[in-house]
Structure formats: C-alpha cells, structure tokens
Enzyme design. Structure first.
Site, PDB file in Angstrom:
ATOM      1  N   CYS A 174      12.714   1.814   2.533  1.00 54.91           N
ATOM      2  CA  CYS A 174      12.154   3.304   2.327  1.00 54.91           C
ATOM      3  C   CYS A 174      11.221   3.821   3.500  1.00 54.91           C
ATOM      4  CB  CYS A 174      11.572   3.474   0.741  1.00 54.91           C
ATOM      5  SG  CYS A 174      13.062   3.390  -0.250  1.00 54.91           S
ATOM      6  N   HIS A 235      11.746  13.299  -3.562  1.00 51.86           N
ATOM      7  CA  HIS A 235      12.577  13.624  -4.888  1.00 51.86           C
ATOM      8  C   HIS A 235      11.910  13.245  -6.144  1.00 51.86           C
ATOM      9  CE1 HIS A 235      14.446   9.841  -3.406  1.00 51.86           C
ATOM     10  NE2 HIS A 235      13.980   9.385  -4.696  1.00 51.86           N
ATOM     11  N   ALA A 289      14.089   4.107 -11.730  1.00 49.42           N
ATOM     12  CA  ALA A 289      15.628   4.114 -11.698  1.00 49.42           C
ATOM     13  C   ALA A 289      16.066   3.086 -10.746  1.00 49.42           C
ATOM     14  CB  ALA A 289      16.033   5.456 -11.042  1.00 49.42           C
TER      15      ALA A 289
HETATM   16  N1  MHF Z   1      13.466   4.247  -8.009  1.00 46.95           N
HETATM   17  C1  MHF Z   1      12.794   3.523  -7.381  1.00 46.95           C
HETATM   18  N2  MHF Z   1      11.373   4.142  -7.175  1.00 46.95           N
HETATM   19  C2  MHF Z   1      10.562   3.273  -6.253  1.00 46.95           C
HETATM   20  O1  MHF Z   1       9.277   3.622  -6.129  1.00 46.95           O
HETATM   21  C3  MHF Z   1      10.973   2.015  -5.962  1.00 46.95           C
HETATM   22  C4  MHF Z   1      12.243   1.602  -6.037  1.00 46.95           C
HETATM   23  N3  MHF Z   1      13.051   2.231  -7.052  1.00 46.95           N
HETATM   24  N4  MHF Z   1      12.711   0.263  -5.701  1.00 46.95           N
HETATM   25  C5  MHF Z   1      11.987  -0.259  -4.821  1.00 46.95           C
HETATM   26  C6  MHF Z   1      10.436  -0.225  -5.059  1.00 46.95           C
HETATM   27  C7  MHF Z   1       9.648  -0.852  -6.039  1.00 46.95           C
HETATM   28  N5  MHF Z   1       8.634  -0.011  -6.310  1.00 46.95           N
HETATM   29  C8  MHF Z   1       8.145   0.355  -7.548  1.00 46.95           C
HETATM   30  C9  MHF Z   1       8.631  -0.243  -8.729  1.00 46.95           C
HETATM   31  C10 MHF Z   1       8.204   0.129  -9.890  1.00 46.95           C
HETATM   32  C11 MHF Z   1       7.098   0.789 -10.065  1.00 46.95           C
HETATM   33  C12 MHF Z   1       6.178   0.999 -11.357  1.00 46.95           C
HETATM   34  O2  MHF Z   1       6.944   0.572 -12.437  1.00 46.95           O
HETATM   35  N6  MHF Z   1       4.928   1.428 -11.384  1.00 46.95           N
HETATM   36  C13 MHF Z   1       4.445   1.530 -12.497  1.00 46.95           C
HETATM   37  C14 MHF Z   1       3.875   0.282 -13.200  1.00 46.95           C
HETATM   38  C15 MHF Z   1       3.089  -0.538 -12.096  1.00 46.95           C
HETATM   39  C16 MHF Z   1       2.737  -1.843 -12.490  1.00 46.95           C
HETATM   40  O3  MHF Z   1       3.165  -2.255 -13.889  1.00 46.95           O
HETATM   41  O4  MHF Z   1       1.939  -2.581 -11.975  1.00 46.95           O
HETATM   42  C17 MHF Z   1       3.225   2.801 -12.432  1.00 46.95           C
HETATM   43  O5  MHF Z   1       2.850   3.318 -13.334  1.00 46.95           O
HETATM   44  O6  MHF Z   1       2.998   2.910 -11.248  1.00 46.95           O
HETATM   45  C18 MHF Z   1       6.458   1.001  -8.663  1.00 46.95           C
HETATM   46  C19 MHF Z   1       6.884   1.028  -7.615  1.00 46.95           C
HETATM   47  C20 MHF Z   1       8.615   1.196  -5.236  1.00 46.95           C
HETATM   48  N7  MHF Z   1      10.194   1.200  -5.234  1.00 46.95           N
HETATM   49  O1  LIG Z   2       8.336   2.048  -1.182  1.00 47.84           O
HETATM   50  C1  LIG Z   2       9.166   2.643  -1.922  1.00 47.84           C
HETATM   51  C2  LIG Z   2      10.382   2.215  -2.320  1.00 47.84           C
HETATM   52  C3  LIG Z   2      11.449   2.839  -2.809  1.00 47.84           C
HETATM   53  N1  LIG Z   2      10.989   4.015  -3.145  1.00 47.84           N
HETATM   54  C4  LIG Z   2      12.406   4.755  -3.728  1.00 47.84           C
HETATM   55  C5  LIG Z   2      12.727   6.118  -3.315  1.00 47.84           C
HETATM   56  C6  LIG Z   2      14.288   6.090  -4.142  1.00 47.84           C
HETATM   57  O2  LIG Z   2      14.174   6.596  -5.380  1.00 47.84           O
HETATM   58  C7  LIG Z   2      14.681   4.634  -4.193  1.00 47.84           C
HETATM   59  C8  LIG Z   2      15.213   4.177  -3.283  1.00 47.84           C
HETATM   60  O3  LIG Z   2      16.719   4.628  -3.365  1.00 47.84           O
HETATM   61  P1  LIG Z   2      17.444   4.841  -2.348  1.00 47.84           P
HETATM   62  O4  LIG Z   2      19.038   5.243  -2.910  1.00 47.84           O
HETATM   63  O5  LIG Z   2      17.740   3.329  -1.424  1.00 47.84           O
HETATM   64  O6  LIG Z   2      16.947   5.814  -1.518  1.00 47.84           O
HETATM   65  O7  LIG Z   2      13.261   4.059  -4.213  1.00 47.84           O
HETATM   66  C9  LIG Z   2       9.926   4.766  -2.751  1.00 47.84           C
HETATM   67  O8  LIG Z   2       9.629   5.837  -3.288  1.00 47.84           O
HETATM   68  N2  LIG Z   2       8.933   3.871  -2.216  1.00 47.84           N
END
Ligand code: MHF
Ligand SMILES: O=c1ccn([C@H]2C[C@H](O)[C@@H](COP(=O)(O)O)O2)c(=O)[nH]1
Length: 290
Positions: A174, A235, A289
């Site tokens: 991303c 978004h 998501a």
């Molecule tokens: N939909 C989506 N959004 C994202 O931000 C995202 C992805 N997918 N896919 C790949 C990576 C993974 N990333 C993520 C995934 C989960 C959290 C999350 O759940 N954060 C919570 C809890 C953090 C924790 O448990 O340490 C938060 O409140 O920030 C944050 C970034 C960023 N990226």
């Molecule tokens: O570092 C990150 C990694 C992922 N994201 C978010 C942006 C999108 O909501 C999803 C990735 O979905 P795509 O369909 O591949 O765009 O994860 C982010 O914000 N920051």
C-alpha cells in the site's frame, strides 16, 4: 494531531461510496495530502490509543528484509490474516527495501545496471543479485552532507513496488514508495500510498515513517524536518464511520517524544526506541477488512 482529524473530517464530508474486494464498502476520496513537522513532537495519535509496540515491531520487520512474519507474529497479530500457517506472505515491503531484485543478464543493449561489485548489491548463494535501498539512502545522505553537489542528492527514493510481483500478489504494498529530501540541515520524508485505511492503516503508516525518518536523521547527522504523505485512494470503511465520528470530537493532547539509543542504525533493535510522555484518549475498536 490536527492534521489527522482534518483528514478524517475531509473524507467523512467528501467521500463517495465505493465497493472493493473486501466486501465492506468504503467512502473514498482521491489523493489526500498532509504534512507534519517532526520537530514539534512524534506524531502518534493521542485521540485514541495507538499500539505503538505493534507498529514498532512492524517497522523492524520491514527493516529486517524478511519476506515472512515468523518473528513479527510473536509480537502482534496485525499481519496474521494475510499470511499462511508458516508465516509466509506475498506482501514484500522489507524484502524489496533491503533486497530489491536486480536482473543479472539479458539486459537490453546500452542499458546500465548495477553488478555484483556495486556498493549496495549482494550476490546470494543461489546466484540471485539484490539491491539494499535503505543502505543506499543512508550512505547517500551521509555523502551529500559532506558534498551537497553529489549527484544522487535528489534521487533518494525507495520503491517497494515491482510490477512483476505486485500485480499478482494477494496484497501488494500500500505504501509503495518514499523519498527523502534535505533542506538546510533538516531531513524530510515523503510517502506515497496507493490505498489508505484512515482508521487502521494510516495511523500506523504515519507513525512508522515518522520514526524511520527520525532514525535515519540521527544516523546521518541531520535534524528532523517534515513527514509528508500522499494517499491516492484515501478511504473510510463503512463500519469505521461511527468510531471516527467519535474520535473527531476529541481534543488532541500534546504529542509524545521519541528517544533513540546512541547506536549505529543497523544495530538498533525495538528495545532501543523509547516512547516518552504518551498521553492518549481511550482505544476505539475498529475491525479490519480482510
Ligand atoms: N483493511 C486493511 N486495513 C489495513 O490497515 C491493513 C490491511 N487491510 N492489510 C494489511 C495491513 C495490516 N495492517 C493493520 C492490520 C490491523 C490493524 C489493527 O487491527 N489495529 C488495531 C489493533 C492493533 C494491535 O492489536 O496491535 C488498532 O486499534 O490499531 C492495524 C493495521 C495495515 N494494513
Ligand atoms: O500499510 C497499510 C496496508 C494496508 N492498508 C489498507 C488500505 C486498504 O484498505 C487495504 C488494502 O486493500 P487493497 O484492496 O489492496 O487496496 O489495506 C493501509 O492503509 N496501510
């Protein structure tokens, strides 16, 4: 952080509903830009609790160059949904930061390419040639400090995007390219992100690259400048709208500070990074998501 709250308000006010591969619709805007002055404090959001430690481990995972999350997943679950049981995943940030593939042969006539004797290339046991983009940035920043006329002074780019990988990867990068820029004695960083999840991803991305900029500035003898961020598809997932509306009612507190141990960049570990005076409002739970 006012700049973040302004972004949330902008997307809430201007976002247009859009479908995407996750099945959770977003409200989306095109090309949002903001920047923050890193000398005013470390931009970790105070209007909710941000899991600094998860972000810190994520940054050191990128810097490790690992293409798997075997180590990262011991500390945080944030990447688990995209990896298989063995911890392998197709997203290749650190792999490309530290080991960007370089073609060894079959170049078109007249092209120039680095070879195995270049300062930043490594020839691996299986013969693969790769380029360390982070070391290139560090060495070049040190060089232009001594000689501002050095030729790579405005070529301080790191790319995590390789079309041969990204176009078929389950989750291509991303935040796919970043650039450093020196003004006077200050180091600035600009990050370009193709897709940004305002509630979950962006707070981490902002904190991660701001910290990386601070670490590189210290290593190379610069003061910290600005972190600038362009998000092409910026978004909010529909199930995050209520939580973000709650968050924008909150008043930002004073920003925390970061202390980095006196060690060479390549020897730093997460334990060498100290977060000081982080006062924040309560956690707001957002579902990711997948
Ligand atoms: N939909 C989506 N959004 C994202 O931000 C995202 C992805 N997918 N896919 C790949 C990576 C993974 N990333 C993520 C995934 C989960 C959290 C999350 O759940 N954060 C919570 C809890 C953090 C924790 O448990 O340490 C938060 O409140 O920030 C944050 C970034 C960023 N990226
Ligand atoms: O570092 C990150 C990694 C992922 N994201 C978010 C942006 C999108 O909501 C999803 C990735 O979905 P795509 O369909 O591949 O765009 O994860 C982010 O914000 N920051």
């Amino acid at each position: 952080m006012k700049e973040y709250l302004d972004m949330v308000k902008y997307v809430l006010d201007n976002g247009v509903r859009k479908k995407n591969r996750t099945g959770v619709d977003t409200i989306s805007t095109f090309s949002y830009f903001y920047k923050v002055d890193l000398s005013k404090g470390y931009p970790l959001l105070t209007t909710k609790k941000v899991y600094f430690n998860s972000m810190l481990k994520e940054l050191f995972w990128y810097l490790s160059g690992d293409e798997h999350i075997k180590e990262l997943r011991k500390h945080t679950k944030i990447w688990d949904a995209w990896a298989d049981e063995e911890g392998r995943l197709e997203t290749a940030y650190g792999r490309f930061w530290r080991k960007y593939p370089v073609p060894k042969e079959n170049h078109f006539n007249g092209e120039v390419w680095v070879d195995k004797d270049n300062k930043w290339t490594t020839e691996h046991q299986d013969g693969t040639l790769t380029f360390d983009q982070i070391q290139y940035i560090i060495d070049t920043l040190k060089e232009i400090k001594i000689n501002p006329e050095a030729s790579n002074g405005r070529r301080l780019i790191v790319s995590a995007w390789h079309p041969g990988n990204a176009t078929i990867s389950k989750l291509p990068p991303c935040h796919y390219t970043f650039a450093f820029n020196v003004q006077g004695d200050k180091l600035n960083c600009h990050l370009t992100q193709r897709s940004g999840d305002v509630a979950l991803g962006i707070p981490f991305n902002l904190a991660c690259y701001s910290l990386l900029t601070m670490m590189i500035a210290k290593e190379c003898g610069y003061k910290v400048g600005e972190f600038a961020h362009t998000i092409i598809d910026c978004h909010i997932y529909e199930n995050h709208i209520e939580g973000l509306k709650e968050q924008i009612k909150r008043t930002p507190k004073e920003l925390p500070e970061i202390k980095i141990a006196d060690k060479p960049f390549n020897e730093l570990t997460p334990e060498d990074i100290e977060l000081i005076n982080y006062n924040h409002d309560p956690l707001i739970k957002f579902e990711v998501a997948v």
